[in-house]
Write a protein that holds these residues in place. Structure first.
Motif, PDB file in Angstrom:
ATOM      1  N   TYR B 243      90.289  23.043  53.841  1.00 56.68           N
ATOM      2  CA  TYR B 243      89.257  23.658  53.003  1.00 56.68           C
ATOM      3  C   TYR B 243      88.177  24.299  53.852  1.00 56.68           C
ATOM      4  CZ  TYR B 243      91.300  20.938  49.201  1.00 56.68           C
ATOM      5  OH  TYR B 243      92.156  20.420  48.273  1.00 56.68           O
ATOM      6  N   TYR B 273      92.455  38.948  40.994  1.00 60.86           N
ATOM      7  CA  TYR B 273      93.132  37.654  41.083  1.00 60.86           C
ATOM      8  C   TYR B 273      93.391  37.261  42.524  1.00 60.86           C
ATOM      9  CZ  TYR B 273      96.712  41.124  41.509  1.00 60.86           C
ATOM     10  OH  TYR B 273      97.402  42.224  41.903  1.00 60.86           O
ATOM     11  N   LYS B 287      80.235  27.229  44.562  1.00 59.71           N
ATOM     12  CA  LYS B 287      81.385  26.435  45.006  1.00 59.71           C
ATOM     13  C   LYS B 287      81.226  26.114  46.485  1.00 59.71           C
ATOM     14  CE  LYS B 287      86.029  26.121  43.911  1.00 59.71           C
ATOM     15  NZ  LYS B 287      87.347  26.582  43.555  1.00 59.71           N
ATOM     16  N   ARG B 289      83.428  24.656  48.544  1.00 60.73           N
ATOM     17  CA  ARG B 289      84.595  24.771  49.411  1.00 60.73           C
ATOM     18  C   ARG B 289      85.698  25.557  48.692  1.00 60.73           C
ATOM     19  NH1 ARG B 289      87.899  18.995  49.488  1.00 60.73           N
ATOM     20  NH2 ARG B 289      88.840  19.292  47.441  1.00 60.73           N
ATOM     21  N   HIS B 290      86.519  26.195  49.492  1.00 62.28           N
ATOM     22  CA  HIS B 290      87.672  26.921  48.959  1.00 62.28           C
ATOM     23  C   HIS B 290      88.900  26.447  49.709  1.00 62.28           C
ATOM     24  CE1 HIS B 290      85.269  29.748  46.605  1.00 62.28           C
ATOM     25  NE2 HIS B 290      84.406  29.727  47.605  1.00 62.28           N
ATOM     26  N   GLN B 291      90.027  26.334  48.981  1.00 55.86           N
ATOM     27  CA  GLN B 291      91.193  25.780  49.679  1.00 55.86           C
ATOM     28  C   GLN B 291      91.890  26.843  50.527  1.00 55.86           C
ATOM     29  OE1 GLN B 291      93.738  24.032  46.741  1.00 55.86           O
ATOM     30  NE2 GLN B 291      94.276  25.972  45.788  1.00 55.86           N
ATOM     31  N   PHE B 293      95.528  27.420  52.588  1.00 57.84           N
ATOM     32  CA  PHE B 293      96.886  26.960  52.904  1.00 57.84           C
ATOM     33  C   PHE B 293      97.309  27.530  54.252  1.00 57.84           C
ATOM     34  CE2 PHE B 293      96.840  26.771  48.253  1.00 57.84           C
ATOM     35  CZ  PHE B 293      97.401  25.530  48.026  1.00 57.84           C
TER      36      PHE B 293
END
Lengths: 461, 633
Positions: B243, B273, B287, B289-291, B293
């Motif tokens: 994150y 999107y 917000k 945190r942002h995830q 990958f």
């Protein structure tokens, strides 16, 4: 070939019959041109201006037909969105007909029923629910009907529906979020939360639907049936009601001697009153037919006035009638007439068996108790006042159907959720609910609906 | 190389590959012109295929005889079925791809295909005569003639990449842009627009501290994309999740004054999107945190794709910000993130076969139409390839509708509504979603594929066996009515209420969690299932789904038949919309441009309001009325 309406149509826009004035409406590209050779303004040198009435004479080959006021509405600022000319002439079928005939000879075509409003709709001057409201406004026979129709015309119903669609769309969005963005780090709304939203929507829709009974009464009036044994004074009561309100309206053609319908405007609420033949056991064929029709009238009643005779004692046939009334489960009043005469009636059985029915004493002869009766009728019909400014009423069966269908979908959606099925199954019904609401403001409309709407219109409104 | 072709495909991306393979497999002499042969079927953005709606699309492409499903099955490094906790309609296969392997795998398919030539060149002009396509001209001035041309130019048309305030003309980082073609098409009257998309940095996996991240493994029993793949046998590689932190956001924010996005340097419209990380922290400032990958690029690469960190911020900001992310403290960026602006042609200029309305024989497919996504591109390429050849044969076109598949939804959306941002398919775009499942894509499309010669007879025969068995079981199982003594032990074992009188198996199957494999303990049921052999699991799955959700499917089928009703209300082709004063100005212009074939299609055009549709319905009805009783004079 194009489908645009490039012809010009004309019709008498006021109701047939005698009246102060009659209006002939002309709409289309040649509206202005077609009166050029028949209308002679009194101040000829002035250039005609839009939305201004002009005084002058209609002449047919020099022969004066009528003194008129002519108003020109330049497109698109007119009722239909096209060039419109309205000729206000003196009332009466003959004069108006004569002028219309003259206008038709100038190259216009008689309008089909509802065609002016059809054009207004096609030219984007109003949406579907507004177009329907115009039909109601034209047909409005009472103040209540006029008020409801006028509010709907302002787009109130459309606005409320739009707000609910917004809420639904939002809820749908929350479901879709979980399906299409399952890998995203977003907070999904809980089932409880969704259920709360749907409940809120349901209760708003239910209250809208609940207004249908009241709305229908405002729009169509209330069917009031007067019943009772022969000679209890049903007809004199009716006459007295009519006289009191001084607002009789016409005899409806086609009614028989046995059941007579009168229109009665009680402070803005329309009552369609049916006076019935007295009900009693009989073998005489004509009278048997009368009794059969009375029964029929009772079956279609929204409200019943059961008239008893104060001057006569309780009769076995009153008991028979009372039993029938109990079965019907229609609201009503027990009216004891001839209260100016000596009391011989013991009306207690009525109070016991029809406990919801107020008992009112009146005298059709002297007018005593009539005011109370009228007030009671009105209050009962609308359960209160005329529709107020803040009130939104559903008046159309089509709207009520759409709302019912929407409610049904919401109910399904909640059941689906309760069964633990996933979002896409719930979404199926929420989409259905959205489509149902769309049917009110005309989102997807079949020709059937349109045909109905436009055939409901009286010519030239 | 021959002097002329039946079909020329310009572009070797996902759309181009499917278009060229389909055309050649249908017997057309086909040429693919691509700017860089070794970059065929390149995954320009994340190395993954599938996901909700996209995975559905790949299954449909596969059922129709496309290549994408088999290619990802062969080269995938991690397979997952998403949304497994939800209903079958939204189960979505997704796979991480080995970026290099995928490209090589697809290129081999093209090279092995008879009737298909490859040529490395840049097409700069389309050749046209009297509204018909004649071929293309390359940058060396050579004219290659053909009867059909399919343009699949991706993000290459006048591509301009941005890193901070620096810009580089490029079709992808490190590759030349395609110039000339936009101008050639504009000169022919096509309307062009500009879109933007972005991609994150790639990093050296050897510098990642995976111990600070969460591991994300593939499914234990990976499901293949292709109906032709028996099983996924290769070992799988995990992804990792981490994150961003507040510190990351602060650093990113400090670079906004040099962001091409926030300084107005980028004018093209980006996808909502798929926002860049700077967009996320600005628009969702609350917000914390942002995830992120971390996706491996392939088996033979050390690179990782930092999914969720798309950015066009300056290099120094990218480096310092990424190093605040747990696990990436010492990371080495191998390739910088960047944004790219490119030309596209609003797809309302196309008919539903992907052929342009303006020039006969010219087709557009993929990102040139304003879409995003490999799967969306591949589907369009396949549709364009098939239809180009059908047209050459004089056969009727192939136009799947919205009730048949996501391909129908995609194409109808594009040609009817157009797009304002890079278009991506979602399951929510499909009105008949419950019926358009990835599990039944074969039943929906394989028959078509066989008709075009893209699906072989053995596959078709297998499909027929399968559908026959499903039908048979649905009827035969209703006659199996086991008694309580036989069934109750099964029911009790899975915690379902026992029965007290005989009940047929289909009714029992409606119970949640009860499957045919549970009920195969009943000898009569097993007797029906045993002869299915290798079709057993596929067939029983279909029967279970059909029965469990029967009521919902039934309602969708009713909706489909209503949709077909409105779809069959044809609009006369020669209608002069611009003269229809009854329509809103916007509706008149849109309808004139799109020229819908039916009232149903018209109703889906944005800017055409319900009352415009009502007006149109009334006008059409009136016209037919007037035809019956012509006006006097």
């Amino acid at each position: 070939m194009t489908l645009s309406q490039n012809d010009t149509i004309a019709a008498v826009a006021t109701p047939p019959g005698q009246g102060g004035i009659a209006v002939i409406r002309i709409s289309g590209p040649h509206a202005r041109a077609c009166i050029q050779s028949v209308f002679f303004p009194s101040t000829a040198e002035k250039k005609p201006a839009t939305h201004r009435a002009e005084h002058g004479w209609i002449r047919d080959n020099g022969e004066p037909i009528d003194e008129v006021l002519v108003t020109w509405f330049q497109a698109p600022s007119s009722y239909t969105g096209e060039d419109v000319v309205e000729i206000s002439c003196h009332g009466g079928t003959y004069v108006a007909g004569r002028i219309l005939d003259l206008i038709i000879r100038q190259g216009t075509r008689p309008a089909r029923p509802g065609e002016f409003t059809e054009r207004a709709f096609l030219n984007g001057k109003m949406d579907l629910s507004q177009a329907e409201a115009v039909a109601d406004l034209i047909h409005a026979r009472t103040e209540a009907a006029r008020v409801v129709a006028a509010y709907q015309l302002e787009g109130r119903l459309s606005d409320e529906i739009a707000r609910m669609r917004e809420l639904l769309t939002e809820t749908c969005g929350l479901l879709e979020l979980e399906l299409d963005f399952c890998e995203e780090d977003v907070k999904f709304s809980s089932r409880d939360e969704m259920d709360r939203r749907l409940q809120t929507l349901q209760s708003r829709l239910e209250s809208l639907l609940g207004s249908f009974a009241r709305g229908r009464i405002c729009r169509e009036g209330i069917r009031l049936v007067i019943i009772g044994r022969p000679n209890v004074g049903k007809s004199s009561l009716l006459n007295r009601l009519i006289e009191k309100e001084r607002a009789i309206v016409t005899d409806v053609p086609g009614t028989t001697r046995d059941t007579l319908e009168e229109m009665l405007d009680v402070e803005g609420v329309l009552f369609i009153v049916t006076d019935t033949a007295g009900v009693r056991e009989t073998r005489e064929p004509v009278e048997m037919e009368g009794v059969r029709r009375t029964r029929q009238a009772m079956d279609s009643a929204d409200m019943i006035l059961w008239v008893l005779d104060n001057h006569e004692s309780w009769h076995p046939e009153d008991a028979v009638l009372m039993q029938k009334l109990q079965e019907l489960k229609v609201p009503g009043f027990c009216v004891i007439n001839k209260c100016d005469l000596k009391t011989r009636l013991q009306a207690e059985p009525a109070g016991q068996h029809l406990p919801e029915w107020p008992v009112l004493s009146v005298s059709a002869r002297t007018g005593a108790g009539l005011d109370r009766l009228i007030q009671a009728l009105k209050n009962r019909a609308l359960s209160g006042d005329l529709p107020g400014e803040g009130e939104l009423l559903i008046t159309k069966a089509r709207h009520a159907d759409a709302i019912r269908s929407c409610l049904n979908h919401l109910d399904n959606a909640r059941k689906t959720a309760e069964q633990g099925l996933s979002q896409e199954f719930i979404a199926l019904d929420l989409r259905g609910a959205l489509d149902a609401l769309g049917r009110i403001t005309g989102q997807v409309t079949s020709d059937d609906i349109l045909n109905r709407i436009f055939s409901d219109f009286c010519i030239g409104k | 190389m021959a002097g002329s072709y039946d079909v020329i495909v310009v572009g070797g991306g996902h759309a181009g590959c499917e278009a060229a393979l389909a055309a050649a497999r249908m017997g057309a002499h086909t040429l693919m012109i691509t700017m860089t042969i070794h970059n065929i079927a390149q995954m320009s953005c994340n190395p993954a295929i599938g996901g909700p709606a996209k995975g559905h699309l790949v299954r449909e492409i596969d059922a129709l005889g496309g290549e994408m499903g088999r290619a990802i099955d062969d080269t995938g490094i991690q397979f997952r079925l998403l949304n497994k906790s939800k209903g079958p309609a939204v189960w979505a296969p997704r796979a991480q791809a080995d970026r290099l392997e995928y490209s090589v795998r697809m290129r081999s398919a093209l090279e092995a295909q008879a009737g298909l030539d490859l040529f490395q060149a840049m097409a700069v002009r389309v050749l046209e005569k009297n509204g018909c396509i004649q071929g293309v001209e390359t940058e060396t001035g050579r004219q290659i003639h053909s009867r059909a041309v399919i343009l699949t130019c991706g993000t290459f048309l006048n591509g301009l990449t941005h890193i901070g305030l620096k810009t580089f003309p490029a079709g992808r980082a490190g590759e030349f842009p395609a110039t000339g073609l936009t101008e050639s098409l504009s000169a022919l009257g096509f309307e062009a627009g500009r879109l933007k998309t972005g991609t994150p940095p790639r990093v050296d996996g050897q510098s990642i501290d995976f111990s600070k991240t969460e591991i994300q493994n593939g499914d234990e029993n990976p499901q293949p994309f292709s109906f032709q793949t028996k099983a996924i046998t290769q070992p799988q590689i995990p992804c990792h999740l981490t994150y961003t932190r507040k510190q990351t956001h602060e650093l990113l924010r400090s670079g906004l004054d040099r962001s091409p996005l926030y300084t107005g340097k980028i004018t093209g419209v980006g996808p909502r999107y798929c926002p860049s990380i700077e967009d996320k922290i600005v628009r969702f400032a609350d917000k914390d945190r942002h995830q992120i990958f971390l996706e491996p690029e392939g088996r033979r690469s050390v690179e990782f794709y930092v999914n969720g960190f798309a950015t066009s911020l300056p290099e120094d900001v990218q480096v310092s910000a990424i190093r605040t992310i747990p696990g990436l403290e010492n990371v080495r960026i191998t390739r910088l993130g960047y944004a790219i602006e490119y030309d596209f042609f609003p797809p309302t200029q196309l008919g539903p076969t992907m052929e342009t309305k303006r020039i006969s024989g010219l087709y557009f497919a993929g990102q040139i139409n304003g879409t995003s996504g490999y799967e969306e591109a591949a589907a369009q390429g396949l549709i364009a390839g098939i239809n180009a050849v059908l047209k050459l044969h004089g056969a009727s076109p192939f136009i799947p509708d919205r009730s048949e598949g996501y391909m129908g939804v995609l194409i109808d959306d594009l040609v009817t509504k157009g797009t304002q941002e890079p278009y991506r398919l979602f399951t929510s775009r499909a009105e008949y979603r419950l019926l358009l499942r990835q599990d039944n894509a074969d039943q929906r499309f394989m028959e078509y594929g066989a008709g075009f010669g893209l699906i072989g007879p053995e596959l078709l025969e297998r499909l027929h066996k399968k559908t026959g068995a499903i039908r048979f079981l649905l009827s035969a199982l209703s006659d199996v009515k086991p008694d309580p003594e036989t069934v109750n032990p099964v029911l009790v074992r899975i915690g379902s209420a026992p029965i007290d009188q005989r009940q047929d198996v289909l009714r029992l199957l409606k119970r949640p969690h009860l499957t045919l494999s549970h009920l195969s303990a009943i000898p009569e049921v097993e007797a029906l299932l045993a002869p299915l052999n290798e079709l057993r699991s596929e067939v029983t799955e279909q029967v279970e789904i059909e029965i469990k959700y029967e009521g919902y499917f039934e309602r969708q089928r009713e909706q489909v038949s209503r949709y077909h009703g409105l779809e069959s209300r044809a609009i006369p082709e020669y209608l002069d919309y611009l003269s229809l004063q009854s329509l809103s100005k916007e509706a008149r212009e849109k309808l004139d441009k799109i020229r819908p074939l039916s009232l149903g299609q018209a109703s889906r055009i944005s800017g055409v309001s319900p009352s415009d549709i009502s007006a149109l319905a009334v006008l059409i009805a009136r016209r037919s009325r007037e035809r019956k009783t012509p006006d006097e004079g």
